[in-house]
Design a protein around this motif. Structure first.
Motif, PDB file in Angstrom:
ATOM      1  N   PRO A 151     -28.183   7.119 124.658  1.00  0.00           N
ATOM      2  CA  PRO A 151     -28.257   6.397 123.380  1.00  0.00           C
ATOM      3  C   PRO A 151     -29.237   5.230 123.458  1.00  0.00           C
ATOM      4  O   PRO A 151     -29.479   4.683 124.539  1.00  0.00           O
ATOM      5  N   GLY A 152     -29.778   4.889 122.310  1.00  0.00           N
ATOM      6  CA  GLY A 152     -30.683   3.744 122.242  1.00  0.00           C
ATOM      7  C   GLY A 152     -29.947   2.476 121.864  1.00  0.00           C
ATOM      8  O   GLY A 152     -29.708   1.603 122.682  1.00  0.00           O
ATOM      9  N   PHE A 153     -29.566   2.379 120.593  1.00  0.00           N
ATOM     10  CA  PHE A 153     -28.815   1.206 120.135  1.00  0.00           C
ATOM     11  C   PHE A 153     -27.590   1.667 119.369  1.00  0.00           C
ATOM     12  O   PHE A 153     -27.476   2.828 118.942  1.00  0.00           O
ATOM     13  N   ALA A 154     -26.680   0.731 119.168  1.00  0.00           N
ATOM     14  CA  ALA A 154     -25.477   0.981 118.368  1.00  0.00           C
ATOM     15  C   ALA A 154     -25.157  -0.297 117.600  1.00  0.00           C
ATOM     16  O   ALA A 154     -25.373  -1.415 118.098  1.00  0.00           O
ATOM     17  N   GLN A 155     -24.651  -0.118 116.394  1.00  0.00           N
ATOM     18  CA  GLN A 155     -24.257  -1.247 115.565  1.00  0.00           C
ATOM     19  C   GLN A 155     -23.115  -0.835 114.664  1.00  0.00           C
ATOM     20  O   GLN A 155     -23.005   0.332 114.268  1.00  0.00           O
ATOM     21  N   VAL A 156     -22.264  -1.799 114.324  1.00  0.00           N
ATOM     22  CA  VAL A 156     -21.148  -1.557 113.405  1.00  0.00           C
ATOM     23  C   VAL A 156     -21.282  -2.507 112.223  1.00  0.00           C
ATOM     24  O   VAL A 156     -21.339  -3.732 112.401  1.00  0.00           O
ATOM     25  N   ARG A 157     -21.343  -1.939 111.023  1.00  0.00           N
ATOM     26  CA  ARG A 157     -21.390  -2.734 109.801  1.00  0.00           C
ATOM     27  C   ARG A 157     -20.044  -2.648 109.081  1.00  0.00           C
ATOM     28  O   ARG A 157     -19.487  -1.563 108.946  1.00  0.00           O
ATOM     29  N   VAL A 158     -19.556  -3.794 108.646  1.00  0.00           N
ATOM     30  CA  VAL A 158     -18.325  -3.846 107.857  1.00  0.00           C
ATOM     31  C   VAL A 158     -18.730  -3.847 106.392  1.00  0.00           C
ATOM     32  O   VAL A 158     -19.319  -4.813 105.904  1.00  0.00           O
ATOM     33  N   LEU A 159     -18.445  -2.764 105.685  1.00  0.00           N
ATOM     34  CA  LEU A 159     -18.919  -2.621 104.315  1.00  0.00           C
ATOM     35  C   LEU A 159     -18.281  -3.628 103.367  1.00  0.00           C
ATOM     36  O   LEU A 159     -18.870  -3.987 102.347  1.00  0.00           O
ATOM     37  N   GLU A 160     -17.073  -4.078 103.687  1.00  0.00           N
ATOM     38  CA  GLU A 160     -16.405  -5.058 102.817  1.00  0.00           C
ATOM     39  C   GLU A 160     -16.853  -6.495 103.082  1.00  0.00           C
ATOM     40  O   GLU A 160     -16.526  -7.390 102.304  1.00  0.00           O
ATOM     41  N   GLY A 161     -17.582  -6.722 104.168  1.00  0.00           N
ATOM     42  CA  GLY A 161     -18.033  -8.085 104.490  1.00  0.00           C
ATOM     43  C   GLY A 161     -19.104  -8.052 105.559  1.00  0.00           C
ATOM     44  O   GLY A 161     -18.807  -7.875 106.739  1.00  0.00           O
ATOM     45  N   SER A 162     -20.361  -8.230 105.148  1.00  0.00           N
ATOM     46  CA  SER A 162     -21.469  -8.130 106.097  1.00  0.00           C
ATOM     47  C   SER A 162     -21.417  -9.216 107.168  1.00  0.00           C
ATOM     48  O   SER A 162     -21.968  -9.044 108.261  1.00  0.00           O
ATOM     49  N   LEU A 164     -19.050  -9.948 108.936  1.00  0.00           N
ATOM     50  CA  LEU A 164     -18.212  -9.494 110.039  1.00  0.00           C
ATOM     51  C   LEU A 164     -18.891  -8.410 110.877  1.00  0.00           C
ATOM     52  O   LEU A 164     -18.335  -7.965 111.884  1.00  0.00           O
ATOM     53  N   SER A 165     -20.085  -7.967 110.455  1.00  0.00           N
ATOM     54  CA  SER A 165     -20.792  -6.901 111.169  1.00  0.00           C
ATOM     55  C   SER A 165     -21.275  -7.386 112.531  1.00  0.00           C
ATOM     56  O   SER A 165     -21.432  -8.582 112.778  1.00  0.00           O
ATOM     57  N   SER A 166     -21.503  -6.419 113.410  1.00  0.00           N
ATOM     58  CA  SER A 166     -21.943  -6.751 114.765  1.00  0.00           C
ATOM     59  C   SER A 166     -23.459  -6.888 114.828  1.00  0.00           C
ATOM     60  O   SER A 166     -24.186  -6.460 113.916  1.00  0.00           O
ATOM     61  N   ASP A 167     -23.936  -7.456 115.906  1.00  0.00           N
ATOM     62  CA  ASP A 167     -25.351  -7.393 116.227  1.00  0.00           C
ATOM     63  C   ASP A 167     -25.643  -6.019 116.816  1.00  0.00           C
ATOM     64  O   ASP A 167     -24.747  -5.190 116.979  1.00  0.00           O
ATOM     65  N   TYR A 168     -26.900  -5.789 117.168  1.00  0.00           N
ATOM     66  CA  TYR A 168     -27.262  -4.533 117.815  1.00  0.00           C
ATOM     67  C   TYR A 168     -26.919  -4.586 119.302  1.00  0.00           C
ATOM     68  O   TYR A 168     -27.155  -5.593 119.965  1.00  0.00           O
ATOM     69  N   PHE A 169     -26.341  -3.499 119.783  1.00  0.00           N
ATOM     70  CA  PHE A 169     -26.073  -3.345 121.214  1.00  0.00           C
ATOM     71  C   PHE A 169     -27.058  -2.298 121.749  1.00  0.00           C
ATOM     72  O   PHE A 169     -27.083  -1.165 121.269  1.00  0.00           O
TER      73      PHE A 169
END
Length: 211
Positions: A151-162, A164-169
């Motif tokens: 894998p290259g990168f991974a990220q999690v976005r919280v659609l109800e509140g940006s 709370l989203s993560s940075d890129y891993f």
């Protein structure tokens, strides 16, 4: 008496009766309000706070690099969370696949079911689980099977509140098989040799499992 048309002694009796009824009605009303307040407090003590009982939608974006042999057809699991809430674990991330996405934009390029984790492709997965209370600060991936995967990168976005989203891993390495591999930037310490991140150990920690 004037205004009532009653004699003096009857007016006194009428006033006393009226006052007694008003006192009784007020007492009953106050008692009713106290009972309602007590029930609401008891119910509130047993119910979880709104931010934990509601579910949120998480868009998990994962890139597979263009290196030869980077793709995989094996099962991939993911777990992520913040510093306060329970761990969110998705055992079969493949089944949550939404489609490929543009690496520069979060828009899904297609909604046709396509095999995820192909080389040079960014995939999006959507899962619903308990809402985090602070920004997502750790993410781990696990590959189960005989294939290699890079894998290259991974990220999690919280659609109800940006917020709370993560940075890129960023991974950019072949994952070890049947073992969790990832990053935890929740607890970090600045030292003379740089920023030290504590290693995440998943032992007896509550989590919500999604299949």
């Amino acid at each position: 008496m004037e205004g009532t048309g009653l004699p003096g002694h009857m007016y006194v009796f009428w006033r006393q009766t009226r006052t007694t009824k008003m006192k009784n009605s007020r007492g009953s009303f106050l008692s009713y309000c106290c009972v309602l307040l007590l029930l609401s407090l008891l119910a509130g003590g047993q119910s979880p706070p709104p931010e934990t009982k509601n579910n949120c939608t998480y868009a998990v974006t994962i890139e597979t690099t263009c290196t030869r042999g980077a793709e995989t057809s094996n099962h991939v699991s993911v777990r992520f969370g913040d510093t306060n809430s329970n761990d969110i674990l998705v055992r079969h991330l493949n089944s949550k696949h939404v489609g490929r996405v543009d690496p520069l934009e979060p828009d899904v390029l297609d909604d046709v079911p396509i095999k995820p984790f192909q080389a040079c492709v960014v995939d999006e997965f959507q899962v619903k689980s308990q809402c985090v209370k602070s920004p997502i600060c750790y993410l781990y991936l696990k590959l189960t099977g005989a294939d290699d995967w890079r894998p290259g990168f991974a990220q999690v976005r919280v659609l109800e509140g940006s917020h709370l989203s993560s940075d890129y891993f960023y991974f950019r390495v072949y994952l070890p098989r049947n073992a969790w591999h990832g990053f935890d930037v929740c607890d970090k310490e600045v030292t003379l040799f740089g920023i030290k991140h504590n290693r995440k150990v998943f032992v007896k920690k509550p989590y919500q499992v999604l299949y």
